[in-house]
Design a protein around this motif. Structure first.
Motif, PDB file in Angstrom:
ATOM      1  N   SER A 310     111.781 -71.738 -53.213  1.00 52.16           N
ATOM      2  CA  SER A 310     111.571 -71.073 -51.928  1.00 52.16           C
ATOM      3  C   SER A 310     110.425 -71.760 -51.219  1.00 52.16           C
ATOM      4  CB  SER A 310     111.250 -69.587 -52.153  1.00 52.16           C
ATOM      5  OG  SER A 310     110.942 -68.939 -50.945  1.00 52.16           O
ATOM      6  N   LEU A 311     110.660 -73.007 -50.811  1.00 50.82           N
ATOM      7  CA  LEU A 311     109.593 -73.816 -50.230  1.00 50.82           C
ATOM      8  C   LEU A 311     109.140 -73.269 -48.880  1.00 50.82           C
ATOM      9  CD1 LEU A 311     110.915 -77.428 -50.910  1.00 50.82           C
ATOM     10  CD2 LEU A 311     108.960 -76.337 -51.977  1.00 50.82           C
ATOM     11  N   PRO A 312     107.837 -73.302 -48.618  1.00 53.77           N
ATOM     12  CA  PRO A 312     107.368 -72.965 -47.275  1.00 53.77           C
ATOM     13  C   PRO A 312     108.017 -73.859 -46.220  1.00 53.77           C
ATOM     14  CG  PRO A 312     105.530 -73.119 -48.806  1.00 53.77           C
ATOM     15  CD  PRO A 312     106.742 -73.638 -49.524  1.00 53.77           C
ATOM     16  N   GLN A 313     108.139 -73.367 -45.019  1.00 55.61           N
ATOM     17  CA  GLN A 313     108.853 -74.058 -43.958  1.00 55.61           C
ATOM     18  C   GLN A 313     108.315 -75.463 -43.710  1.00 55.61           C
ATOM     19  OE1 GLN A 313     111.551 -72.689 -42.472  1.00 55.61           O
ATOM     20  NE2 GLN A 313     111.919 -74.651 -41.465  1.00 55.61           N
ATOM     21  N   GLU A 314     106.993 -75.628 -43.821  1.00 52.70           N
ATOM     22  CA  GLU A 314     106.417 -76.926 -43.478  1.00 52.70           C
ATOM     23  C   GLU A 314     106.775 -78.009 -44.496  1.00 52.70           C
ATOM     24  OE1 GLU A 314     103.044 -74.486 -45.460  1.00 52.70           O
ATOM     25  OE2 GLU A 314     104.695 -74.152 -44.048  1.00 52.70           O
ATOM     26  N   ASP A 315     107.267 -77.625 -45.691  1.00 55.85           N
ATOM     27  CA  ASP A 315     107.634 -78.632 -46.676  1.00 55.85           C
ATOM     28  C   ASP A 315     108.941 -79.321 -46.318  1.00 55.85           C
ATOM     29  OD1 ASP A 315     105.377 -77.978 -47.981  1.00 55.85           O
ATOM     30  OD2 ASP A 315     106.311 -77.174 -49.768  1.00 55.85           O
ATOM     31  N   GLY A 316     109.783 -78.664 -45.541  1.00 55.79           N
ATOM     32  CA  GLY A 316     111.019 -79.268 -45.059  1.00 55.79           C
ATOM     33  C   GLY A 316     112.018 -79.551 -46.157  1.00 55.79           C
ATOM     34  N   GLY A 317     113.205 -79.963 -45.757  1.00 54.92           N
ATOM     35  CA  GLY A 317     114.239 -80.314 -46.716  1.00 54.92           C
ATOM     36  C   GLY A 317     114.937 -79.105 -47.299  1.00 54.92           C
ATOM     37  N   ALA A 328     106.497 -83.533 -50.618  1.00 63.04           N
ATOM     38  CA  ALA A 328     105.724 -82.296 -50.773  1.00 63.04           C
ATOM     39  C   ALA A 328     106.456 -81.359 -51.731  1.00 63.04           C
ATOM     40  CB  ALA A 328     105.503 -81.615 -49.425  1.00 63.04           C
ATOM     41  N   ALA A 329     106.536 -81.770 -52.994  1.00 66.00           N
ATOM     42  CA  ALA A 329     107.240 -80.966 -53.988  1.00 66.00           C
ATOM     43  C   ALA A 329     106.334 -79.847 -54.487  1.00 66.00           C
ATOM     44  CB  ALA A 329     107.713 -81.838 -55.142  1.00 66.00           C
ATOM     45  N   ARG A 330     105.983 -78.939 -53.585  1.00 65.99           N
ATOM     46  CA  ARG A 330     105.131 -77.811 -53.960  1.00 65.99           C
ATOM     47  C   ARG A 330     105.898 -76.883 -54.890  1.00 65.99           C
ATOM     48  NH1 ARG A 330     102.764 -75.020 -48.753  1.00 65.99           N
ATOM     49  NH2 ARG A 330     101.745 -73.812 -50.379  1.00 65.99           N
ATOM     50  N   HIS A 331     105.211 -76.399 -55.904  1.00 67.14           N
ATOM     51  CA  HIS A 331     105.887 -75.521 -56.857  1.00 67.14           C
ATOM     52  C   HIS A 331     104.848 -74.635 -57.538  1.00 67.14           C
ATOM     53  CE1 HIS A 331     104.323 -77.927 -60.200  1.00 67.14           C
ATOM     54  NE2 HIS A 331     104.705 -79.012 -59.538  1.00 67.14           N
ATOM     55  N   LEU A 332     105.361 -73.667 -58.287  1.00 65.02           N
ATOM     56  CA  LEU A 332     104.502 -72.783 -59.065  1.00 65.02           C
ATOM     57  C   LEU A 332     104.793 -72.932 -60.556  1.00 65.02           C
ATOM     58  CD1 LEU A 332     104.584 -69.508 -56.908  1.00 65.02           C
ATOM     59  CD2 LEU A 332     102.754 -71.199 -57.049  1.00 65.02           C
TER      60      LEU A 332
END
Length: 404
Positions: A310-317, A328-332
């Protein structure tokens, strides 16, 4: 959250996210609570001051269901993962130096030798279960050497730790008791003959200053390091290889440019996290998460694998698409806040070395069974394939200076 859900978790979590960020869930028979499936709400939950590891508000429900994992001396109890400050701060400080960036980086040559040794042991062509022959033994060897666990005992603790993530498995209690018994005996051995390993350091901290670490905390911390220190990395490697074999275009990108690997590992962690959900937190007071009222005493967990999709909008894709070039492979996958995984740098290093070694030396891997036929961990916190049968036609000779 049982076997049927686990086998189809990504699709089911996607459906849940479409309906809202927080849902009622049955974690185990008799234990109901709330599961957070959204990234931003999940981050908030992981640092919420009223969501604690202290199970006191929910003890009646837990004990009525026969769940003992919250008690010290059982399950993973008596360690930093199941503690709140100030206990958590004290316990984490005792082991944090062993996982510093400098000490972790110093392990790379040894991890490289282990990885090449495992590839050397493969038949020159044919079929193998990549979990059994590569993904599992590599992190087992690393954490065992860190803790000073004799090589002859490593098969047993691999079996025990696999069961320790499956709380309602019929052999769970026996496996955890066996692991604790083994570690208590090993602690006594380190007292008699200390070595150059982390467990000997912890034993010395316990014995030299009786207030820093109780005996239960010593064994609980060792159990946590054994279990979390390798089982999650086993699943990270298995999930990553499976993802690449199911997405040959992404595999081709990594083979063409190994420099993508550090970022790709973050993408593997985001795409199919090896820790599907957190351990339980307990609401010390009424609170609100994602617009949902959570009463005091409720069990709350964050679905890390869902939140990472559920990536934040700014991460795109497209967050449900594997993209090893994602910037920007943001994760938890390693959590967030004070319980952020202490061993994250080591897991990243092991994954980078292992995947580079495997992809460079076994260039023609393919699944030996349909992906739909693979068995996943049926219950518990982790997400990973129990086996990964693959075929290959050749094993390349290692580059000079990297062989075992």
């Amino acid at each position: 959250m049982g076997p049927e859900f686990k086998a189809d978790a990504p699709r089911r979590f996607a459906r849940m996210r479409a309906e809202g960020p927080v849902h009622r869930a049955q974690f185990f028979p008799g234990i109901t609570g709330w599961i957070v499936v959204d990234h931003e709400v999940g981050r908030a939950a992981l640092t919420h001051p009223a969501l604690l590891k202290n199970a006191e508000p929910a003890v009646a429900m837990l004990e009525a269901a026969g769940f003992l994992g919250h008690q010290r001396g059982t399950g993973l109890g008596g360690n930093m993962l199941e503690s709140d400050p100030p206990e958590h701060t004290r316990l984490r400080r005792l082991v944090s130096a062993a996982f510093s960036p400098k000490r972790t980086a110093a392990l790379e040559p040894r991890i490289t030798r282990i990885a090449h040794g495992l590839i050397d042991a493969l038949p020159p062509a044919g079929q193998t279960d990549l979990v059994e022959t590569f993904a599992a033994p590599l992190p087992i060897a690393v954490i065992a050497e860190l803790l000073g666990i004799p090589e002859a005992d490593r098969f047993d603790f691999r079996r025990w730790t696999t069961l320790a993530f499956q709380v309602n498995h019929p052999e769970y209690a026996t496996a955890v008791a066996s692991l604790h018994g083994f570690l208590r005996a090993l602690v006594e051995e380190k007292r008699r003959a200390p070595g150059d390993d982390l467990l000997s350091v912890l034993v010395a901290a316990r014995d030299e200053d009786d207030g820093r670490l109780s005996e239960d905390e010593l064994v609980g911390t060792a159990a946590l390091l054994v279990i979390a220190g390798h089982e999650t990395t086993v699943n990270l490697l298995g999930n990553a290889v499976l993802a690449l074999l199911r997405h040959p275009d992404q595999l081709g990108l990594l083979r063409a440019d190994p420099g993508l690997l550090p970022g790709a590992i973050e993408e593997f962690l985001r795409y199919d996290s090896s820790v599907e959900r957190t351990t339980n937190r307990y609401a010390a007071q009424d609170l609100e998460l994602g617009g949902v009222h959570i009463p005091r005493g409720s069990v709350v967990a964050v679905a890390l694998s869902s939140a990472s999709r559920s990536l934040p909008q700014e991460d795109g894709g497209d967050s449900d698409t594997l993209d090893v070039t994602r910037r920007a492979a943001r994760h938890l996958a390693f959590g967030h806040g004070i319980h952020h995984c202490l061993g994250a740098p080591l897991a990243r290093l092991e994954a980078r070395v292992a995947l580079h070694t495997l992809l460079s030396r076994v260039p023609d891997l393919e699944l030996a069974v349909p992906a739909e036929a693979l068995d996943w961990f049926p219950v518990g916190m982790v997400r990973g394939v129990l086996s990964l049968p693959v075929r290959y036609r050749t094993v390349e000779r290692p580059a000079e200076g990297t062989a075992s």
